[in-house]
Design an enzyme around this catalytic site. Structure first.
Site, mmCIF file in Angstrom:
data_model
loop_
_atom_site.group_PDB
_atom_site.id
_atom_site.type_symbol
_atom_site.label_atom_id
_atom_site.label_comp_id
_atom_site.label_asym_id
_atom_site.label_seq_id
_atom_site.Cartn_x
_atom_site.Cartn_y
_atom_site.Cartn_z
ATOM 1 N N SER A 160 0.765 -1.014 -0.051
ATOM 2 C CA SER A 160 0.148 -0.025 0.213
ATOM 3 C C SER A 160 0.851 1.296 0.074
ATOM 4 O O SER A 160 1.708 1.560 -0.821
ATOM 5 C CB SER A 160 -1.052 -0.048 1.272
ATOM 6 O OG SER A 160 -1.967 0.834 1.117
ATOM 7 N N ASP A 188 -8.490 -6.622 -4.681
ATOM 8 C CA ASP A 188 -8.103 -5.418 -4.280
ATOM 9 C C ASP A 188 -8.619 -4.298 -5.248
ATOM 10 O O ASP A 188 -8.176 -4.271 -6.605
ATOM 11 C CB ASP A 188 -6.536 -5.214 -4.216
ATOM 12 C CG ASP A 188 -6.029 -3.924 -3.702
ATOM 13 O OD1 ASP A 188 -6.929 -2.931 -3.423
ATOM 14 O OD2 ASP A 188 -4.699 -3.750 -3.270
ATOM 15 N N HIS A 237 -7.653 -5.234 -0.179
ATOM 16 C CA HIS A 237 -6.657 -4.693 -0.472
ATOM 17 C C HIS A 237 -5.619 -5.205 0.819
ATOM 18 O O HIS A 237 -4.355 -5.379 0.883
ATOM 19 C CB HIS A 237 -6.810 -3.242 -0.036
ATOM 20 C CG HIS A 237 -5.648 -2.525 0.069
ATOM 21 N ND1 HIS A 237 -4.577 -2.405 -0.983
ATOM 22 C CD2 HIS A 237 -5.049 -1.547 0.913
ATOM 23 C CE1 HIS A 237 -3.477 -1.373 -0.518
ATOM 24 N NE2 HIS A 237 -3.804 -1.108 0.662
#
Lengths: 395, 229
Positions: free
Chosen positions: A161, A327, A360
């Site tokens: 991320s 995601d 995610h």
């Protein structure tokens, strides 16, 4: 089954070490905004031992609300570190082999200088007087930390991320210092949708009367409700519709029927409220504003004249790009754009989309395929780097 | 047992090595054509067995493209650099002359645009090494003549409507296309059904009838006036 298997050999020397260091005392950090900041305190954790030629370091970059407590027990929450399953002796990031470093990011609230700290010029918390920082500024501070630790080149920079954004920034800014780069569930720029979600979170914080224009520390309050709502919104984006449905469905929370009111009737509501309220205990609202802003500003292509490939021209770094199929915050198409750019400069790149319905957050969860892929890549790269299976000449 | 042989029938994404690490026969032929230390792109690299072999035995700086995620994951776990991608579209990303060799083993017949892929291979690399099953093999002809149907074998188990192999050709077809595209065949090897080397010349008059598959080392014909070639 081995009945008398030896327990984990964690001598005190191998246990995670948490410490702080000051950088920029002689020379302040020149921020992307043009302002100078310094000195800066950096809180970081190390696990394992640096080998004799200082070639076995892995720098882990944490995500938006992460911290430097990757392995062992997080002293703030009392729970295992956020990547404890991956970092340790014999694990994917094998601390018998690698020296793992993770630093709390600039602007954070867990030991590294951020808006909650005292502004030396005023003697009061920085609040909104803290300079706006970028992903690049975070990386600059990490580079100063590695300088101080005497690490010229890291074997690997890895992160998911926002951590993946830092990985890409590292590879672009310091190609000679990065042997391998592993951006996971990341992008080279924050999308309009992601900026939009961040803005909702920031507006929730700033709409809370307890925020007090950012000076809540001085008033002895914190914008709990705003920060909790920001977290609740963001948390939804970290999951997937499938994962939410599997976990909660439409099940009710401790009741047989809906109450015809606005209590948390549904389990999913109760879960989100819990996520919000526990987040408030460990995270600073102004840090949340600053770090989300840093992510919004991130656009590696624009930094390099509008062409992402320019960021990686003649790069010596070996890349492993990993995305997760469910995601939708940092979808596979974003990772593929990075792969296209790297191919166009004939860079050494591997790319895997891991099948997962966990959204995610999959990079933080038990995803065996992800872990095995990562293990294989690191093994292969370590062979190329000539790193033995255990750190030799460790000091 | 009819044509093509098991080795030639390996489909895109299928493992190309056996459990004991042995390379498929046609991959050994390909490996022999590569010079040590070369930069190489393996298009349709399956589980990366050839790339790993070349890295270990010839210090080749290799990359791979593979369509199937299972193949990519297996390859990355082996420690070779492989991306998930499609040769029909993704070769265009690479700069010209990025590699010494581009390999396309048993994949040409699965391409949407085989001719474009061949052009791309020789754009990104100085040499291309291409292997494919020969549909001019006498057993294929016999099958078609006697049964009047497309061959379905252990190596190519799918019916015509299910196979990923959409552009079969004969050795002669391939040689004609190469000539048409100004591609020079530097070396050709004809193979038997079991993958062993046939003593016939791959470009000679009999290979198209008697060999089950072929491997070709290709390069661009030097432009007129070029020195050395």
């Amino acid at each position: 089954m081995r009945l008398f298997a030896p327990g984990p050999r964690e001598t005190p020397l191998d246990a995670p070490q948490n410490t702080t260091l000051r950088v920029g005392e002689d020379r302040p950090i020149r921020l992307d905004s043009g302002l100078d900041l310094g000195p800066v305190t950096v809180a970081y954790q190390t696990v394992g031992r640096l080998n004799a030629d200082r070639s076995n370091a892995i720098l882990i970059c944490h995500a938006l609300t992460g911290d430097h407590y990757v392995a062992g027990i997080n002293p703030v929450t009392g729970k295992p570190g956020w990547w404890d399953a991956l970092v340790g002796p014999g694990r994917v990031l094998d601390t018998n082999r690698f020296f793992v470093v993770c630093a709390n990011v600039l602007g954070g609230c867990l030991g590294t200088t951020g808006p909650r700290d005292i502004n030396p010029a005023t003697g009061k918390p920085w609040g909104l007087h803290f300079p706006v920082i970028t992903i690049g500024d975070m990386v600059t501070v990490q580079a100063r930390l590695l300088d101080a630790l005497g690490i010229e080149q890291v074997f690997c920079v890895i992160g998911g991320s926002m951590g993946g954004m830092q990985v890409l920034e590292w590879a672009a800014s310091y190609p000679e210092r990065v042997f391998t780069a592993v951006p996971i569930a990341a992008s080279y720029r924050h999308s309009a949708q992601n900026i939009a979600f961040h803005e909702v979170g920031r507006q929730a914080i700033m709409a809370d009367p307890d925020w007090r224009g950012g000076d809540y520390h001085e008033h002895g309050v914190i914008p709990q409700r705003g920060l909790a709502v920001a977290r609740m919104t963001a948390h939804i984006t970290y999951l997937s519709e499938t994962a939410l449905h599997r976990k909660f469905g439409r099940r009710l929370q401790d009741r047989e029927a809906v109450t015809y009111g606005f209590d948390a009737d549904f389990q999913v509501e109760s879960y989100l409220r819990h996520q919000g309220s526990t987040f408030v205990d460990r995270f600073d609202a102004n840090s949340y504003l600053y770090i989300t802003r840093a992510m919004d500003y991130f656009d590696l292509a624009t930094e390099y004249g509008g062409t992402l490939a320019n960021a990686f021209r003649a790069t010596p770094t070996r890349f492993c790009i990993i995305s997760f199929s469910s995601d939708w915050l940092f979808p596979t198409v974003e990772s593929r754009a990075i792969v296209h750019a790297l191919n166009s400069v004939a860079a050494n790149v591997s790319f895997v989309e891991v099948e997962s319905d966990k959204g995610h957050d999959a990079f933080l969860l038990d995803e065996p395929e992800f872990h095995e892929t990562l293990r294989g890549f690191l093994d292969g790269a370590a062979r190329h780097r000539g790193l033995p299976p255990t750190a030799e000449g460790a000091r | 047992m009819i044509v093509p042989p098991a080795g030639a029938g390996a489909r895109v994404g299928e493992p190309v090595s056996t459990g004991n690490g042995d390379l498929r026969f046609d991959l050994r032929i390909i490996a022999d054509m590569v010079r040590p230390g070369a930069r190489l792109l393996d298009v349709g690299c399956g589980d990366g067995a050839l790339l790993q072999h070349l890295a270990q035995t010839k210090a080749v700086d290799g990359r791979g493209i593979e369509l199937s995620m299972a193949g990519v994951r297996a390859a990355v776990r082996r420690g070779v650099s492989v991306i998930q991608g499609n040769a029909d579209t993704d070769l265009a990303d690479y700069p010209a002359g990025a590699f010494d060799y581009a390999i396309l083993s048993q994949t040409l017949q699965a391409m949407q645009q085989p001719r474009t892929v061949l052009e791309q291979l020789l754009r990104v690399a100085d040499h291309a090494i291409v292997s494919f099953p020969n549909f001019g093999y006498w057993k294929a002809r016999w099958h078609l003549v006697t049964r009047g149907r497309m061959p379905v074998t252990a190596g190519l188990p799918e019916e015509w409507w299910a196979t990923p192999n959409i552009h079969f050709c004969t050795i002669k077809d391939f040689v004609v296309l190469a000539r048409h595209m100004d591609i020079r065949i530097e070396h050709g090897v004809a193979l038997n059904e079991d993958g062993s080397v046939h003593r016939l010349s791959a470009t000679g008059p009999w290979a198209n009838l008697l060999s089950a598959q072929a491997v070709f080392l290709l390069t661009r014909v030097a432009p007129p006036g070029a020195v050395g070639a």
